[in-house]
Design a protein around this motif. Structure first.
Motif, PDB file in Angstrom:
ATOM      1  N   VAL A 306     -42.154 -12.283  10.589  1.00  0.00           N
ATOM      2  CA  VAL A 306     -40.743 -12.010  10.920  1.00  0.00           C
ATOM      3  C   VAL A 306     -40.650 -10.647  11.622  1.00  0.00           C
ATOM      4  N   PHE A 307     -41.394  -9.699  11.136  1.00  0.00           N
ATOM      5  CA  PHE A 307     -41.362  -8.366  11.755  1.00  0.00           C
ATOM      6  C   PHE A 307     -41.944  -8.411  13.174  1.00  0.00           C
ATOM      7  N   PHE A 308     -42.953  -9.251  13.366  1.00  0.00           N
ATOM      8  CA  PHE A 308     -43.529  -9.429  14.705  1.00  0.00           C
ATOM      9  C   PHE A 308     -42.412  -9.821  15.682  1.00  0.00           C
ATOM     10  N   TYR A 309     -41.543 -10.712  15.230  1.00  0.00           N
ATOM     11  CA  TYR A 309     -40.436 -11.172  16.087  1.00  0.00           C
ATOM     12  C   TYR A 309     -39.384 -10.081  16.272  1.00  0.00           C
ATOM     13  N   HIS A 310     -39.160  -9.284  15.214  1.00  0.00           N
ATOM     14  CA  HIS A 310     -38.238  -8.153  15.378  1.00  0.00           C
ATOM     15  C   HIS A 310     -38.723  -7.271  16.523  1.00  0.00           C
ATOM     16  N   LYS A 311     -40.040  -7.048  16.562  1.00  0.00           N
ATOM     17  CA  LYS A 311     -40.580  -6.159  17.603  1.00  0.00           C
ATOM     18  C   LYS A 311     -40.354  -6.737  19.000  1.00  0.00           C
ATOM     19  N   LEU A 312     -40.287  -8.065  19.084  1.00  0.00           N
ATOM     20  CA  LEU A 312     -40.060  -8.699  20.390  1.00  0.00           C
ATOM     21  C   LEU A 312     -38.586  -8.779  20.766  1.00  0.00           C
ATOM     22  N   PHE A 313     -37.746  -9.008  19.772  1.00  0.00           N
ATOM     23  CA  PHE A 313     -36.369  -9.381  20.107  1.00  0.00           C
ATOM     24  C   PHE A 313     -35.274  -8.435  19.589  1.00  0.00           C
ATOM     25  N   SER A 314     -35.602  -7.512  18.715  1.00  0.00           N
ATOM     26  CA  SER A 314     -34.544  -6.646  18.157  1.00  0.00           C
ATOM     27  C   SER A 314     -34.498  -5.317  18.886  1.00  0.00           C
ATOM     28  N   PRO A 315     -33.313  -4.659  18.882  1.00  0.00           N
ATOM     29  CA  PRO A 315     -33.241  -3.327  19.485  1.00  0.00           C
ATOM     30  C   PRO A 315     -34.110  -2.332  18.704  1.00  0.00           C
ATOM     31  N   LYS A 316     -34.496  -1.272  19.400  1.00  0.00           N
ATOM     32  CA  LYS A 316     -35.452  -0.300  18.842  1.00  0.00           C
ATOM     33  C   LYS A 316     -35.003   0.250  17.485  1.00  0.00           C
ATOM     34  N   GLU A 317     -33.708   0.623  17.387  1.00  0.00           N
ATOM     35  CA  GLU A 317     -33.228   1.224  16.129  1.00  0.00           C
ATOM     36  C   GLU A 317     -33.366   0.231  14.985  1.00  0.00           C
ATOM     37  N   ARG A 318     -33.093  -1.044  15.308  1.00  0.00           N
ATOM     38  CA  ARG A 318     -33.180  -2.046  14.247  1.00  0.00           C
ATOM     39  C   ARG A 318     -34.632  -2.239  13.781  1.00  0.00           C
ATOM     40  N   ILE A 319     -35.539  -2.172  14.731  1.00  0.00           N
ATOM     41  CA  ILE A 319     -36.957  -2.339  14.367  1.00  0.00           C
ATOM     42  C   ILE A 319     -37.353  -1.241  13.371  1.00  0.00           C
ATOM     43  N   GLN A 320     -36.928  -0.009  13.690  1.00  0.00           N
ATOM     44  CA  GLN A 320     -37.270   1.119  12.800  1.00  0.00           C
ATOM     45  C   GLN A 320     -36.617   0.943  11.431  1.00  0.00           C
ATOM     46  N   GLU A 321     -35.372   0.500  11.465  1.00  0.00           N
ATOM     47  CA  GLU A 321     -34.627   0.310  10.214  1.00  0.00           C
ATOM     48  C   GLU A 321     -35.304  -0.764   9.349  1.00  0.00           C
ATOM     49  N   VAL A 322     -35.689  -1.879   9.983  1.00  0.00           N
ATOM     50  CA  VAL A 322     -36.324  -2.978   9.244  1.00  0.00           C
ATOM     51  C   VAL A 322     -37.651  -2.507   8.643  1.00  0.00           C
ATOM     52  N   GLU A 323     -38.417  -1.791   9.442  1.00  0.00           N
ATOM     53  CA  GLU A 323     -39.724  -1.327   8.962  1.00  0.00           C
ATOM     54  C   GLU A 323     -39.547  -0.440   7.724  1.00  0.00           C
ATOM     55  N   ARG A 324     -38.604   0.490   7.851  1.00  0.00           N
ATOM     56  CA  ARG A 324     -38.380   1.449   6.750  1.00  0.00           C
ATOM     57  C   ARG A 324     -37.862   0.720   5.499  1.00  0.00           C
ATOM     58  N   ASP A 325     -36.853  -0.135   5.694  1.00  0.00           N
ATOM     59  CA  ASP A 325     -36.208  -0.739   4.533  1.00  0.00           C
ATOM     60  C   ASP A 325     -37.041  -1.858   3.910  1.00  0.00           C
ATOM     61  N   CYS A 326     -37.910  -2.471   4.705  1.00  0.00           N
ATOM     62  CA  CYS A 326     -38.830  -3.469   4.133  1.00  0.00           C
ATOM     63  C   CYS A 326     -39.822  -2.753   3.224  1.00  0.00           C
ATOM     64  N   LYS A 327     -40.372  -1.663   3.747  1.00  0.00           N
ATOM     65  CA  LYS A 327     -41.390  -0.923   2.975  1.00  0.00           C
ATOM     66  C   LYS A 327     -40.811  -0.367   1.677  1.00  0.00           C
ATOM     67  N   SER A 328     -39.557   0.079   1.740  1.00  0.00           N
ATOM     68  CA  SER A 328     -38.970   0.676   0.532  1.00  0.00           C
ATOM     69  C   SER A 328     -38.483  -0.403  -0.440  1.00  0.00           C
ATOM     70  N   GLY A 329     -38.306  -1.604   0.070  1.00  0.00           N
ATOM     71  CA  GLY A 329     -37.804  -2.686  -0.790  1.00  0.00           C
ATOM     72  C   GLY A 329     -36.292  -2.868  -0.676  1.00  0.00           C
ATOM     73  N   LYS A 330     -35.652  -1.971   0.059  1.00  0.00           N
ATOM     74  CA  LYS A 330     -34.182  -2.044   0.173  1.00  0.00           C
ATOM     75  C   LYS A 330     -33.724  -3.331   0.874  1.00  0.00           C
ATOM     76  N   LEU A 331     -34.542  -3.772   1.809  1.00  0.00           N
ATOM     77  CA  LEU A 331     -34.161  -4.955   2.597  1.00  0.00           C
ATOM     78  C   LEU A 331     -34.789  -6.220   2.006  1.00  0.00           C
ATOM     79  N   GLY A 332     -33.979  -7.262   1.832  1.00  0.00           N
ATOM     80  CA  GLY A 332     -34.499  -8.556   1.366  1.00  0.00           C
ATOM     81  C   GLY A 332     -34.899  -9.416   2.558  1.00  0.00           C
ATOM     82  N   CYS A 333     -35.787 -10.386   2.331  1.00  0.00           N
ATOM     83  CA  CYS A 333     -36.308 -11.193   3.445  1.00  0.00           C
ATOM     84  C   CYS A 333     -35.215 -12.069   4.072  1.00  0.00           C
ATOM     85  N   VAL A 334     -34.268 -12.550   3.265  1.00  0.00           N
ATOM     86  CA  VAL A 334     -33.236 -13.430   3.821  1.00  0.00           C
ATOM     87  C   VAL A 334     -32.393 -12.655   4.843  1.00  0.00           C
TER      88      VAL A 334
END
Ligand code: SF4
Length: 394
Positions: A306-334
Motif C-alpha cells: 500500500v505504501f508503494f502505491y502511496h509513493k506513486l500516487f499520493s502527494p509528497k506531504e501525504r507520503i511523509q505523513e503516512v510513513e510517520r504515522d504507520c511507523k508510530s502506529g497512529k495510522l490504521g491500515c483501513v
C-alpha cells in the motif's frame, strides 16, 4: 532513431503494464520514430491451443495503448500477422540460424529441464504397465506378427496418455509436485515454434531496420541474437541489416494486491478497465504489513505494497505523513488504504473516461490498427524486396 517494441495480445492492460512498458513507450515516441507491434503470432508460441480470444485481446490491448497515451500520429501501431512479410523473413532467417544459438535461450533451457523430468515420468509409467501390457497383447484375438514392436508402440502411446491424464488430473497430482514438472511448460512449449521464437523476434526488429529496441535486462540475449542474425545475413548475402542496439530500460516491479508482482495470472491486478467500485474493492483487499494487525501496532511501510502505491500516487506531504504515522502506529491500515485510493483514483478516473470513448468507437480503433499495419507493410515489403534480390530466391 527507429525504435521497435511489441506486446503479446493478452487483453486488457493493468497498472503493471503501464509502469513496466507503456510509460517508457510514451517517452520514446516523443524522441524517436517508434513502431509498436501487437505480437499476435508470438501469442501462438505458448497459446496455440486457445486462439479464440486473440482478436478480442488485440482490440482491448490497443484501446489501452491509446487510452494511456500511445499516439498513432507519432507511433506506427500495427499487427504482426497483418504484415505477412514477417513470415517470409522468418523462414529465411530460420535457414541461416544455427540451432545452438537458440538452445541457450534460458526459457528454452528451463523447458528442456522439464522434458528430462518428463522422460523420467515416461520411464516410470512404462515400467509400471509393461507386464500388464504383455498379458494384454498375448490375449488379443488377433495374430500378432511382431510382438516387440507392437509392445513398444503401445508402451509409448500409453505412457504419453498417462502423462496427459496426470496433467489433466485423472491421476494423483502429487506426483507432479514431487517431480517438479509443470504441465504448462511441457505441453505448451515443446514445439518447433517455441524454439524458434527468438528468430521471429529478430525478424520483427530487422524487417523495419530498427536501430533501437527497448528491453529489460532479461531480454538482452534476444537483442544480441538479432545482432548475430543480422551479422550472419550480411556476411552471407551482403550488407542489408543494421545491428540493433538494446535500449536498456528499468522495468520497475509493481506489486499486485497480494504483494507479488502484478500479473494477470496471479489474479492480483488492477486494470484500466476496472470500474471505481472494483478498484475500491481491490484496494481495500490489499495485503499490508502482516505484523501490523490493528491500529496502534507500529507498521513497516517499507515492506507494505500500500505504501508503494502511496509513493506513486499520493502527494509528497501525504507520503511523509503516512510513513510517520504507520511507523508510530497512529495510522490504521483501513484509513491508509482509503487515502491511497484517493490518489490512485485521481490517476485512473480520467483514463477510465478516455477508455470509454474508445470503447464506444471500436471501428476507429480498428482503423488505427489497419492504417498502422499498412504503413508497417510498406516498409517490410521494401526490406523483403531487397532480401529476395540478395538471397536470389523469391
Ligand atoms: S498503515 Fe498503511 S503503510 Fe502501514 S502497514 Fe498499514 S497499509 Fe501499510
Amino acid at each position: 532513431m527507429r525504435v521497435l517494441s511489441g506486446m503479446r495480445p493478452t487483453g486488457k492492460l493493468h497498472l503493471g503494464h503501464y509502469f513496466g512498458v507503456i510509460k517508457n513507450w510514451i517517452k520514446l515516441q516523443e524522441q524517436h520514430e517508434t513502431f509498436y507491434m501487437v505480437a499476435d503470432w508470438h501469442a501462438l508460441t505458448t497459446g496455440y491451443k486457445k486462439t479464440e480470444e486473440i482478436p478480442q485481446n488485440t482490440e482491448e490491448m490497443l484501446i489501452d495503448w491509446l487510452t494511456l497515451g500511445i499516439d498513432p500520429q507519432k507511433s506506427v501501431l500495427f499487427q504482426q500477422s497483418k504484415v505477412k512479410e514477417h513470415a517470409e523473413l522468418f523462414l529465411i532467417f530460420s535457414m541461416i540460424t544455427p540451432k545452438s544459438w537458440l538452445e541457450w535461450n534460458p526459457t528454452y533451457k528451463d523447458t528442456k529441464y522439464n522434458l528430462l523430468k518428463i522422460a523420467d515420468l515416461s520411464l516410470m509409467f512404462k515400467g509400471g504397465i509393461r507386464d500388464n501390457l504383455k498379458t494384454f497383447i498375448a490375449k488379443l484375438p488377433y495374430k500378432v506378427e511382431d510382438f516387440e514392436r507392437l509392445e513398444d508402440m503401445l508402451l509409448d502411446n500409453l505412457s504419453d496418455a498417462l502423462i496427459e491424464a496426470l496433467f489433466e488430473g485423472y491421476l494423483d497430482k502429487e506426483l507432479l509436485k514431487e517431480l517438479n514438472v509443470s504441465k504448462r511448460e511441457f505441453y505448451d512449449t515443446d514445439t518447433y515454434g517455441f524454439l524458434g521464437y527468438p528468430v521471429l523476434q529478430a525478424v520483427d526488429i530487422l524487417i523495419y531496420k530498427a536501430q533501437g529496441v527497448p528491453v529489460g535486462e532479461d531480454q538482452l540475449p534476444h537483442v544480441e541474437l538479432s545482432r548475430e542474425i543480422a551479422r550472419r545475413f550480411n556476411n552471407l548475402y551482403g550488407d542489408t541489416f543494421p545491428e540493433p542496439q538494446a535500449l536498456l530500460t528499468e522495468t520497475p516491479r509493481l506489486p499486485g494486491t497480494d504483494g507479488r508482482k502484478m500479473s494477470k495470472s496471479y489474479n492480483n491486478a488492477i486494470y484500466f478497465a476496472d470500474s471505481n467500485q472494483e478498484v475500491q474493492r481491490k484496494v481495500m483487499g490489499f495485503f499490508t504489513d502482516p505484523q501490523k494487525l490493528r491500529k496502534g501496532d507500529p507498521g513497516r511501510p517499507e515492506i507494505c505494497p500500500v505504501f508503494f502505491y502511496h509513493k506513486l500516487f499520493s502527494p509528497k506531504e501525504r507520503i511523509q505523513e503516512v510513513e510517520r504515522d504507520c511507523k508510530s502506529g497512529k495510522l490504521g491500515c483501513v484509513d491508509c488504504k482509503r487515502m491511497m485510493l484517493e490518489g490512485l483514483e485521481a490517476f485512473l478516473e480520467p483514463l477510465r473516461e478516455k477508455r470509454k470513448e474508445y470503447e464506444k468507437d471500436r471501428e476507429k480503433v480498428r482503423e488505427i490498427l489497419r492504417g498502422g499495419s499498412q504503413r508497417a507493410r510498406d516498409i517490410a515489403q521494401q526490406t523483403l524486396q531487397e532480401v529476395r534480390e540478395k538471397v536470389k530466391v523469391g
